[in-house]
Design an enzyme around this catalytic site. Structure first.
Site, mmCIF file in Angstrom:
data_model
loop_
_atom_site.group_PDB
_atom_site.id
_atom_site.type_symbol
_atom_site.label_atom_id
_atom_site.label_comp_id
_atom_site.label_asym_id
_atom_site.label_seq_id
_atom_site.Cartn_x
_atom_site.Cartn_y
_atom_site.Cartn_z
ATOM 1 N N LYS A 123 36.117 23.440 -4.017
ATOM 2 C CA LYS A 123 37.361 24.215 -4.086
ATOM 3 C C LYS A 123 37.455 25.038 -5.365
ATOM 4 O O LYS A 123 38.007 26.138 -5.356
ATOM 5 C CB LYS A 123 38.571 23.287 -3.988
ATOM 6 C CG LYS A 123 38.904 22.862 -2.567
ATOM 7 C CD LYS A 123 40.347 22.422 -2.503
ATOM 8 C CE LYS A 123 40.809 22.114 -1.098
ATOM 9 N NZ LYS A 123 42.216 21.678 -1.074
ATOM 10 N N LYS A 206 32.361 22.508 8.145
ATOM 11 C CA LYS A 206 33.504 21.760 8.676
ATOM 12 C C LYS A 206 34.548 22.719 9.256
ATOM 13 O O LYS A 206 34.761 23.806 8.708
ATOM 14 C CB LYS A 206 34.115 20.977 7.497
ATOM 15 C CG LYS A 206 35.135 19.951 7.869
ATOM 16 C CD LYS A 206 35.759 19.322 6.624
ATOM 17 C CE LYS A 206 36.775 20.247 5.977
ATOM 18 N NZ LYS A 206 37.716 19.580 5.072
ATOM 19 N N LYS A 209 41.248 24.767 8.014
ATOM 20 C CA LYS A 209 42.334 25.738 8.091
ATOM 21 C C LYS A 209 42.135 26.871 7.098
ATOM 22 O O LYS A 209 42.758 27.915 7.204
ATOM 23 C CB LYS A 209 43.704 25.076 7.907
ATOM 24 C CG LYS A 209 43.841 24.035 6.828
ATOM 25 C CD LYS A 209 45.180 23.273 6.998
ATOM 26 C CE LYS A 209 45.120 21.897 6.358
ATOM 27 N NZ LYS A 209 46.149 20.995 6.762
HETATM 28 P P1 AMP Z 1 43.725 18.215 5.082
HETATM 29 O O1 AMP Z 1 44.121 19.206 6.102
HETATM 30 O O2 AMP Z 1 42.597 18.654 4.223
HETATM 31 O O3 AMP Z 1 44.892 17.661 4.322
HETATM 32 O O4 AMP Z 1 43.137 16.976 5.902
HETATM 33 C C1 AMP Z 1 43.958 16.025 6.527
HETATM 34 C C2 AMP Z 1 43.141 14.995 7.287
HETATM 35 O O5 AMP Z 1 42.402 15.638 8.331
HETATM 36 C C3 AMP Z 1 42.118 14.242 6.431
HETATM 37 O O6 AMP Z 1 42.063 12.898 6.840
HETATM 38 C C4 AMP Z 1 40.833 14.956 6.742
HETATM 39 O O7 AMP Z 1 39.709 14.130 6.554
HETATM 40 C C5 AMP Z 1 41.028 15.300 8.205
HETATM 41 N N1 AMP Z 1 40.233 16.486 8.577
HETATM 42 C C6 AMP Z 1 40.383 17.757 8.129
HETATM 43 N N2 AMP Z 1 39.468 18.561 8.672
HETATM 44 C C7 AMP Z 1 38.712 17.779 9.490
HETATM 45 C C8 AMP Z 1 37.589 18.028 10.354
HETATM 46 N N3 AMP Z 1 37.058 19.240 10.481
HETATM 47 N N4 AMP Z 1 37.084 16.986 11.055
HETATM 48 C C9 AMP Z 1 37.619 15.742 10.957
HETATM 49 N N5 AMP Z 1 38.665 15.447 10.162
HETATM 50 C C10 AMP Z 1 39.204 16.446 9.436
#
Ligand code: AMP
Ligand code: TRP
Length: 344
Positions: A123, A206, A209
């Site tokens: 990041k 991955k 968003k």
């Molecule tokens: P975040 O949107 O970064 O706050 O992620 C929130 C949750 O979603 C966390 O537990 C991440 O590990 C999971 N997560 C985000 N992107 C992915 C993805 N591409 N595949 C699986 N889990 C994800």
């Protein structure tokens, strides 16, 4: 269904997890996190789910958009099956004990631990000097989110594994430094077919968003046409689908679509391949689209309905913050006493 892992510690099993309101929800968030939060809601006595707005502002957020994204994330939780009567649902900034405990942890964690975090390196990019101090300290706040509730189990996607190891290191160092057995050593719960959902355009990245290409992800607010178009255009290789898991070796895009199918259908990759092995992608993709639309359309419809009355969402968040503080307040007080703060 997620299997319940028994913790060897004396702490009562309690689940905590968080998601950043930093944009819309993706299929990765849904399959890797929220859907599993819903499963765990029925399996544990106490489940606590948080919109981590303080984490979101470690990178710039437009205030109006942040407010919207926080409420929309709350709507996403509820529409997916999180019941505010069964789980505590709240936004992080409403419970100041998170930030207070994070300060203590800033003084426990070492610079070197933070510097090794791959998410920090990704990041912050090449210009670390210009990244916020909050982005660097992010994992200490995450440890505080979890440990302020003495949570024992944390369901997350694969990308959060390193942060959870750091959470354990912080708990161990705190307990050792002060010769107490106060914080539990948390178990990460990273299970199921979709702990790492990949980009639809590049099987080595991955689904996120923050990816500039909207075609790389399925957003929880996408309509049926958009979902079908994105799946139709998803990158694949020229071969058909194998009947055995070994046949996905070295085929990241094929593996990703099969994993998504298995997670959406609540089944195993083996079972999916037994059914679709031998099909061409031109035949498999419409099946996947149909399944994705059947599972996601009711959720996005319900999210839109809930967003029409944000007063109702705010009431749920008020109640959740109150319930969360009841648990957090005595834990912070005891932490201050252990550390030696007069008057705690
Ligand atoms: P975040 O949107 O970064 O706050 O992620 C929130 C949750 O979603 C966390 O537990 C991440 O590990 C999971 N997560 C985000 N992107 C992915 C993805 N591409 N595949 C699986 N889990 C994800
Ligand atoms: N860092 C997590 C992410 O980006 C979000 C998060 C913050 C979290 N605090 C948490 C996840 C506590 C689990 C537990 O995905």
């Amino acid at each position: 269904m997620t299997e319940v892992v028994q913790t060897p510690s004396a702490f009562t099993p309690r689940v905590f997890s968080g998601i950043q309101p930093s944009g819309g929800l993706t299929l990765g968030n849904y399959l890797g996190a929220i859907k599993r939060f819903v499963d765990m809601q029925g399996q544990y006595d106490q489940t606590i789910y948080c919109m981590v707005d303080l984490h979101a502002i470690t990178v710039w957020q437009d205030p109006e958009k942040l407010r919207h994204a926080t409420r929309e994330l709350c709507a996403g939780f509820i529409a997916s099956g999180i019941d505010p009567k069964q789980s505590i649902l709240f936004n992080q900034s409403r419970v100041p004990e998170h930030a207070q405990l994070a300060w203590i942890f800033n003084c426990v964690a070492r610079m070197g631990w933070m510097q090794r975090m791959t998410q920090w390196k990704d990041k912050a990019g090449k210009n670390q000097q210009n990244a916020s101090l909050g982005l660097f300290a992010y994992p200490a706040l995450m440890a505080a989110d979890i440990l302020i509730y003495h949570a024992t189990h944390v369901p997350v996607g694969e990308d959060q594994k390193q942060h959870l190891e750091l959470t354990r290191d912080i708990a161990i160092k705190f307990n050792n430094d002060f010769k107490v057995d106060f914080f539990p050593i948390t178990e990460p719960v990273i299970e199921g077919a979709a702990t790492r959902v990949m980009s639809l355009r590049d099987g080595s990245k991955k689904m996120s968003k923050s990816d500039p290409s909207d075609a790389s992800r399925i957003n929880m607010t996408d309509d049926a046409d958009k979902i079908a178009t994105k799946i139709r255009k998803a990158k694949t290789d020229p071969d058909g689908l194998p009947s055995e898991v070994d046949g996905l070796e070295g085929r990241p895009e094929a593996r990703n679509l099969v994993n998504i199918y298995a997670a959406l259908a609540d089944t195993s990759v083996e079972a999916v391949l037994a059914e679709v092995g031998g099909l061409q992608f031109s035949e498999f993709k419409p099946k996947l689209s149909e399944l994705a639309v059947a599972k996601l359309a009711p959720i996005s419809g319900e999210m839109a309905r809930l967003m029409q009355d944000t007063g109702e969402i705010d009431k749920i968040l008020d109640l959740g913050a109150e319930q969360a503080r009841e648990i957090a307040t005595p834990v912070l007080k005891r932490t201050y006493e252990i550390v030696g703060m007069v008057g705690a």
